[in-house]
Design an enzyme around this catalytic site. Structure first.
Site, PDB file in Angstrom:
ATOM      1  N   GLU A  20      94.056 131.968  -3.649  1.00 32.31           N
ATOM      2  CA  GLU A  20      92.512 131.913  -4.550  1.00 32.31           C
ATOM      3  C   GLU A  20      92.257 130.725  -5.060  1.00 32.31           C
ATOM      4  OE1 GLU A  20      90.297 134.363  -3.915  1.00 32.31           O
ATOM      5  OE2 GLU A  20      91.613 135.856  -2.800  1.00 32.31           O
ATOM      6  N   GLY A  74      92.208 123.559   2.230  1.00 31.32           N
ATOM      7  CA  GLY A  74      92.340 124.893   1.545  1.00 31.32           C
ATOM      8  C   GLY A  74      91.435 124.650   0.234  1.00 31.32           C
ATOM      9  N   TRP A  83      95.434 130.964   7.270  1.00 30.87           N
ATOM     10  CA  TRP A  83      95.826 131.478   6.372  1.00 30.87           C
ATOM     11  C   TRP A  83      94.903 133.123   6.215  1.00 30.87           C
ATOM     12  CZ3 TRP A  83     100.594 130.487   5.183  1.00 30.87           C
ATOM     13  CH2 TRP A  83     100.993 129.313   5.000  1.00 30.87           C
ATOM     14  N   GLY A 122     124.148 136.688 -10.959  1.00 28.75           N
ATOM     15  CA  GLY A 122     124.557 136.456  -9.549  1.00 28.75           C
ATOM     16  C   GLY A 122     123.672 137.536  -8.972  1.00 28.75           C
ATOM     17  N   ARG A 131     124.296 145.626 -18.424  1.00 24.34           N
ATOM     18  CA  ARG A 131     125.246 144.834 -18.099  1.00 24.34           C
ATOM     19  C   ARG A 131     126.077 144.278 -19.374  1.00 24.34           C
ATOM     20  NH1 ARG A 131     128.126 142.817 -13.860  1.00 24.34           N
ATOM     21  NH2 ARG A 131     128.825 140.801 -14.022  1.00 24.34           N
TER      22      ARG A 131
END
Ligand SMILES: Cc1cc2nc3c(=O)[nH]c(=O)nc-3n(C[C@H](O)[C@H](O)[C@H](O)COP(=O)(O)OP(=O)(O)OC[C@H]3O[C@@H](n4cnc5c(N)ncnc54)[C@H](O)[C@@H]3O)c2cc1C
Length: 401
Positions: free
Chosen positions: A379, A135, A160, A356, A284
């Site tokens: 790339e 690659g 790929w 979580g 939250r």
């Protein structure tokens, strides 16, 4: 979000295009992206919408039916699209690289044949350098194109290919010995072939097989495939630019604009992660107040926003450099490196802010967490960017005398 990632000096047309794309992303992509991603489903309707907006021809010159826009306009659109769903920007990216290579390096006949249909999205491009054994080290390519009369015979295995199944035009980099005796430097004995094929999987043309989709951790929806050439016959006029031995440079030119594109995707994903983090932090509650009121979380938000701004500025700088006609490999390498690393970090911080719930597939950040790593690799990996940056710096700062 309006405050971050602003770009100064845009024309009215650029602003209009971007606002249309942002609107499309907010209405047509964000609401459906996570569902499609979890089902690994190709976003057919979104792609049709992008065709209608003219995005497949954004950088294709007007004489071929495109919008003739700059790399900057393109990158800013990609940033918006990736904010909605990174996979959709991947569908456009290889198409855009192949159209760019045709525009820069194609023969007149090749431009006339492909660019008008690419502008409409009828012809869709894929870009193929990587092989199972390589690659980063493109010079080690083993796929071969051998001349036989008016044709070339291609053999080898590629790996790929983003859009390998859906594309009907693939730019494939092969070694070609013709006119390049043994011992020629690898990058001077490579040729980019324009391979037309039917979309789909299996034997899509005699001698050409697309085995199936690679099952990936993220970047779903968009197909990523192998490509096997076994005696594939290509007419000689499908050598990009009409002459062999120039493929390495042509593909690297394509990768250079592709790097600005990947930087833009990193910016878009990071922006979305910031939006999700800053919103969740105000909803939250812990210890009697929204977590955004704890300084540790505010610091996280400050770091995230600063990274979003810095990455955007570097990406815009790299695009503008290319648009001005100057060499931009240094800036594109830096922008790709920084934007992809920052994207991963901003996504991780937004994930942590979610506690979580970030681990639940009900929350969008879970998808972003699986998508960000692809940008570290595609790339050219971070190490490859640093090699390019380092080499260029030593050229620029060479000791005199
Ligand atoms: C989802 C996805 C889509 C892709 N789409 C395409 C596509 O459309 N077309 C295409 O052609 N390719 C595509 N690729 C391939 C991609 O470009 C390569 O995966 C990437 O260039 C890295 O190559 P590699 O995987 O062979 O890793 P390798 O080159 O084997 O590298 C492995 C590790 O070694 C490091 N390394 C390698 N050489 C050096 C060195 N000299 N110094 C220091 N470190 C080094 C790398 O940075 C990396 O960390 C895609 C990949 C993915 C995952």
């Amino acid at each position: 979000m309006t405050r971050l990632a602003q770009t100064a000096g845009l024309t009215d047309i650029q602003q209009e295009i971007l606002s249309t794309v942002r609107d499309f992303v907010d209405k047509e992509i964000i609401p459906v992206a996570t569902g499609l991603e979890h089902r690994d489903e190709y976003p057919t309707e979104i792609v049709e919408g992008l065709k209608e907006l003219g995005l497949f021809g954004l950088m294709i010159p007007e004489e071929y039916g495109g919008l003739g826009e700059s790399l900057l306009t393109y990158a800013l659109c990609v940033e918006e699209i990736a904010r909605g769903w990174m996979s959709v920007s991947g569908i456009i990216n290889t198409h855009f690289i192949v159209a760019y290579m045709l525009k820069q390096h194609g023969t007149q006949e090749q431009k006339d044949t492909f660019l008008p249909r690419m502008a409409l999205g009828e012809v869709r491009g894929a870009f193929s350098m990587s092989e199972p054994a390589l690659g980063s080290d493109v010079s080690a390519i083993t796929s071969k194109g051998v001349r036989d009369g008016d044709e070339y015979v291609l053999d080898g295995q590629k790996m790929w290919l983003t859009n390998g199944g859906t594309a009907n035009l693939v730019a494939v980099l092969c070694r070609s010995d013709e006119g390049h005796p043994e011992g020629t430097a690898p990058h001077k004995s490579m040729t980019a072939f324009l391979v037309e094929k039917e979309p789909g999987f299996g034997e899509v043309r005699p001698g050409l097989t697309i085995p199936g989709k690679i099952d990936k951790m993220g970047y779903k929806g968009v197909d990523t495939t192998e490509l096997i050439m076994d005696g594939l016959r290509i007419p000689a006029n499908r050598v990009l630019g009409g002459a062999t031995g120039r493929g390495f440079y042509q593909m690297m030119d394509g990768v250079e604009v592709g790097r600005v594109n990947v930087a833009a995707r990193g910016c878009g994903v990071a922006q979305r992660a910031f939006e999700l983090g800053v919103s969740y932090a105000q909803q939250r509650q812990t210890f009697g107040k929204p977590i955004a009121q704890h300084q540790a979380i505010q610091f996280k938000l400050a770091e995230m926003a600063t990274k979003v701004e810095a990455a955007h500025a570097m990406m815009v700088n790299a695009a503008r450099k290319k648009d001005s006609g100057e060499r931009n490999d240094l800036e594109a390498g830096m922008a790709k490196y920084l934007a992809s690393e920052y994207c991963k970090e901003v996504v991780e911080d937004a994930f942590r802010i979610h506690g979580g719930y970030g681990f639940s597939k009900e929350y969008e950040i879970e998808r972003l967490y699986r998508e960000a790593p692809m940008l570290l690799i595609g790339e050219g990996t971070a190490e490859i960017q640093k090699m390019i940056i380092g080499r260029r710096l030593l050229e620029e700062y060479r000791l005199q005398g």
